[in-house]
Design a protein around this motif. Structure first.
Motif, PDB file in Angstrom:
ATOM      1  N   GLN A 113    -135.484 -10.997 -23.797  1.00 42.14           N
ATOM      2  CA  GLN A 113    -135.790 -12.138 -24.682  1.00 42.14           C
ATOM      3  C   GLN A 113    -135.036 -11.975 -26.002  1.00 42.14           C
ATOM      4  N   PHE A 117    -131.916 -14.491 -27.200  1.00 41.87           N
ATOM      5  CA  PHE A 117    -131.945 -15.176 -28.496  1.00 41.87           C
ATOM      6  C   PHE A 117    -130.639 -14.925 -29.266  1.00 41.87           C
ATOM      7  N   PHE A 118    -130.255 -13.657 -29.355  1.00 41.14           N
ATOM      8  CA  PHE A 118    -129.032 -13.357 -30.116  1.00 41.14           C
ATOM      9  C   PHE A 118    -127.789 -13.951 -29.434  1.00 41.14           C
ATOM     10  N   ALA A 120    -127.693 -16.781 -27.983  1.00 46.16           N
ATOM     11  CA  ALA A 120    -127.638 -18.187 -28.406  1.00 46.16           C
ATOM     12  C   ALA A 120    -126.976 -18.310 -29.778  1.00 46.16           C
ATOM     13  N   LEU A 121    -127.187 -17.307 -30.627  1.00 42.69           N
ATOM     14  CA  LEU A 121    -126.543 -17.336 -31.945  1.00 42.69           C
ATOM     15  C   LEU A 121    -125.028 -17.143 -31.818  1.00 42.69           C
ATOM     16  N   GLY A 123    -123.469 -18.792 -29.563  1.00 43.15           N
ATOM     17  CA  GLY A 123    -123.006 -20.059 -28.999  1.00 43.15           C
ATOM     18  C   GLY A 123    -123.148 -20.155 -27.494  1.00 43.15           C
ATOM     19  N   LEU A 124    -123.821 -19.201 -26.864  1.00 41.63           N
ATOM     20  CA  LEU A 124    -123.979 -19.274 -25.412  1.00 41.63           C
ATOM     21  C   LEU A 124    -125.120 -20.221 -25.053  1.00 41.63           C
ATOM     22  N   ARG A 125    -124.901 -20.991 -23.996  1.00 47.08           N
ATOM     23  CA  ARG A 125    -125.970 -21.836 -23.490  1.00 47.08           C
ATOM     24  C   ARG A 125    -127.010 -20.957 -22.831  1.00 47.08           C
ATOM     25  N   ARG A 126    -128.177 -21.535 -22.565  1.00 46.47           N
ATOM     26  CA  ARG A 126    -129.291 -20.696 -22.155  1.00 46.47           C
ATOM     27  C   ARG A 126    -128.991 -19.868 -20.901  1.00 46.47           C
TER      28      ARG A 126
ATOM     29  N   ARG B  39    -115.783 -19.878 -29.347  1.00 54.10           N
ATOM     30  CA  ARG B  39    -117.011 -20.486 -28.864  1.00 54.10           C
ATOM     31  C   ARG B  39    -117.669 -21.212 -30.028  1.00 54.10           C
ATOM     32  N   ARG B  40    -118.030 -22.426 -29.810  1.00 57.72           N
ATOM     33  CA  ARG B  40    -118.666 -23.186 -30.889  1.00 57.72           C
ATOM     34  C   ARG B  40    -120.161 -22.953 -30.857  1.00 57.72           C
ATOM     35  N   VAL B  41    -120.706 -22.684 -32.005  1.00 59.30           N
ATOM     36  CA  VAL B  41    -122.155 -22.540 -32.097  1.00 59.30           C
ATOM     37  C   VAL B  41    -122.767 -23.920 -32.068  1.00 59.30           C
ATOM     38  N   ARG B  42    -123.744 -24.119 -31.200  1.00 57.58           N
ATOM     39  CA  ARG B  42    -124.380 -25.426 -31.080  1.00 57.58           C
ATOM     40  C   ARG B  42    -125.684 -25.403 -31.868  1.00 57.58           C
ATOM     41  N   SER B 144    -123.397 -17.746 -35.966  1.00 54.80           N
ATOM     42  CA  SER B 144    -124.255 -18.827 -36.472  1.00 54.80           C
ATOM     43  C   SER B 144    -124.321 -18.791 -37.987  1.00 54.80           C
TER      44      SER B 144
END
Lengths: 308, 310
Positions: A113, A117-118, A120-121, A123-126, B39-42, B144
């Motif tokens: 988890q 989370f990191f 996603a920071l 820029g990776l999709r879930r 990679r673009r941060v969304r 980010s």
């Protein structure tokens, strides 16, 4: 010519370091304290630079500048070919930061988890984030702990998790700030092995700040000594800790103290080794590392690191 | 030793007297990894990740959920009995009619205060928490932008608060027989209005956060501001009971407009478009200012090296 003066010019290895770390002329002042002064640093891909220095020398400040969380007053920083001063967020996408602070995770979440989370920071999709998190957990050897809450990890596991987090963005550069500070010897060796593999097999440029001279000799292709915000000495790795000790003591201006203590009581070297401190004659077990000229007589302190 | 001995490292030659390096370190042993594609941060992806993280974290502390509901019922009971006590007297004192009665008046006022307080303090609380736990520095070393991690980090708290206040209204209507008088168009204005109101007070929250980023203290500022809103905004009593000066002040603050919009939509059967327009016009001014100020404060602390300090 003093090393500091020499360091004003571009590093010879700089051409090789374009995809790694290239810092030039870094200056940083906090109030009346000059934290960094004219620091030049190059770490090409596939190599490890160990950064040594006493407390307050500026190691953490330098790492924070390289990690783009602190702005330098002057100088340039390139991380993986990106200007980290002008484009800090882009540069952060090229680096992984490993902190000694094991509380830098959300402890009540599981390892995966946290990593998701990191990710996603970054820029990776879930779905990508979950896959990447699994991949890096596998990479550092703690995949079976993925669903365990971080507050139930041992210190060594947290250190590996920290490295896993640093790898999420597929970095070109890895910055480690005393990553083994509170690890037991086995976890320390594991971490070093992992770092070496990342550098030599994966081609990452690694900057490894440490107080442990044995560790520095174990991991480094090159060693730099930071004292009072300046690179006071620099040499190739592969030597002994004792040789490094001599260099460090000389760079920090403690060689005289060491000599006086030796004359007063004798001993067996800072690391308990016989005459690890060089006498300028080439004897003394300095291995591949050379002592500073005319620095120290054969001596010892009878144990204890004794660095300022 | 020549400078060429130093192929890796500081760009320095080894310290004078050092022997040449004993092993081959003159180049990378492996080629550098391919530089990842930019990679673009969304932003929405980051906010969603923050919400998932905080939901998982909150779920690990189950007891506070129960406490919140006990707290909600306690507050509703208190307002219910208070309304029975003061009843019509407050309308006489204030010289006005409270459609829906004092209970609805107070329930909606306090619900909005809770939401505004949450919107204004959640950023600062999250920032403080990330500073003290050490997670802030780890987040700052990602691509980010800091403002996004701050905004994302408070999203769950705001959503949770909205959900709780919605449940509170449901309980007030279902259990305590709170009287509503809402028109469909009024409800549309209410929904849009809540977005505008949230954006407004989130912007105030970002200003408070910017203050805290620089000065490290100031959580009390938001609480003080909300107290002033409660005093002047007509939360517990109509503005007409206030002395003229305070009443004028109260009528000038956006919080009062927000309370008017909510009450107008839900219990007065109004379609308060004018209030919506006033609030939206404040948004247009305050939101860019708040983002700019927060950006400046973060930049300043990057220079002073104090962003992670508290």
């Amino acid at each position: 010519m003093s090393p500091a003066a020499v360091s004003r010019g571009p590093g010879v290895g700089q051409a090789d370091a374009a995809g790694g770390i290239v810092a030039a002329g870094i200056e940083k002042r906090f109030g009346t304290v000059q934290a960094l002064s004219g620091v030049d640093l190059t770490v090409p891909p596939g190599t490890v630079l160990a950064l040594l220095g006493p407390n307050g020398a500026g190691k953490s400040t330098l790492i924070r500048i390289l990690a783009a969380s602190v702005l330098p007053d002057a100088g340039t920083v390139s991380i993986g070919g990106i200007d980290a001063v002008e484009r800090p967020r882009l540069a952060c996408g090229r680096l992984g930061l490993v902190l000694a602070e094991e509380r830098s995770f959300f402890w009540r979440l599981t390892g995966i988890q946290n990593l998701t989370f990191f990710a996603a920071l970054h820029g990776l999709r879930r779905r990508e984030a979950v896959e990447r998190s699994r991949e890096v957990l596998e990479r550092v050897g703690i995949a079976p702990l993925a669903t365990r809450r971080v507050d139930r990890y041992s210190t060594g596991m947290k250190a590996k998790l920290s490295i896993a987090r640093a790898l999420l963005g597929d970095p070109a550069v890895l910055l480690l700030d005393e990553p083994t500070r509170s690890l037991d010897p086995i976890a320390t060796v594991d971490t070093r092995t992992l770092v070496l593999e990342l550098a030599h097999a994966q081609g990452l440029a690694v900057l490894f700040a440490t107080h442990d001279l044995h560790e520095a000799t174990a991991v480094a292709d090159h060693v730099a000594v930071l004292v009072d915000g300046k690179i006071a000495a620099s040499l190739a790795g592969g030597g002994s800790a004792a040789g490094l000790e001599a260099l460090l003591l000389d760079a920090t201006g403690h060689a005289g103290v060491l000599r006086e203590m030796a004359q007063a009581g004798g001993g067996s070297g800072l690391f308990g080794e016989a005459s690890g401190v060089p006498d300028g004659s080439g004897a003394g077990g300095t291995g591949g590392m050379s002592p500073p000229p005319g620095a120290l007589p054969p001596t010892g302190l009878g144990g204890g690191l004794g660095l300022p | 030793m020549s400078a060429t001995d130093d192929r890796i490292g500081t760009g320095l030659p080894g310290k004078a007297g050092a022997i040449p390096m004993p092993r081959e370190v003159t180049g990378a042993r492996a080629s550098a990894p391919p530089v990842p594609a930019d990679r673009r941060v969304r932003p929405l992806g980051v906010i969603a990740a923050c919400i998932r993280r905080d939901a998982a974290d909150a779920w690990s502390y189950r007891l506070p959920f129960a406490w919140r509901f006990v707290e909600m019922f306690t507050a509703l009971f208190m307002l219910f009995f208070l309304s029975r006590l003061v009843g019509n007297r407050i309308e006489v004192l204030a010289g006005t009619t409270l459609a829906g009665g004092y209970f609805a008046f107070a329930v909606l006022g306090t619900a909005l205060v809770a939401i505004v307080h949450g919107a204004m303090t959640s950023f600062a609380s999250r920032l403080r928490s990330d500073q003290t736990t050490g997670t802030l520095e780890a987040m700052l070393s990602t691509p980010s932008p800091p403002w996004l991690t701050i905004v994302g980090g408070s999203s769950y708290g705001i959503i949770q608060l909205l959900a709780i206040e919605l449940v509170t209204l449901g309980v007030a209507v279902g259990v305590f027989r709170m009287r509503l008088d809402a028109r469909p168009l009024g409800l549309v204005v209410l929904v849009v209005g809540m977005v505008v109101i949230l954006a407004l007070f989130v912007a105030f929250g970002l200003l408070v956060t910017a203050f805290i980023v620089v000065f490290k203290r100031g959580q009390g500022v938001a609480t003080l501001v909300v107290s002033v809103f409660s005093l002047l905004g007509g939360v517990y009593y109509p503005l007409s009971v206030l002395p003229p000066t305070l009443r004028t002040l109260g009528e000038a603050i956006p919080f009062t407009w927000a309370v008017d919009l909510v009450r107008g939509s839900l219990v007065y059967g109004q379609v308060p478009v004018a209030r919506l327009g006033e609030l939206a016009s404040v948004d247009v001014v305050i939101i860019p200012i708040a983002i700019w100020v927060l950006g400046k404060s973060i930049h300043r602390t990057r220079r002073t090296g104090t962003l992670g300090q508290y």
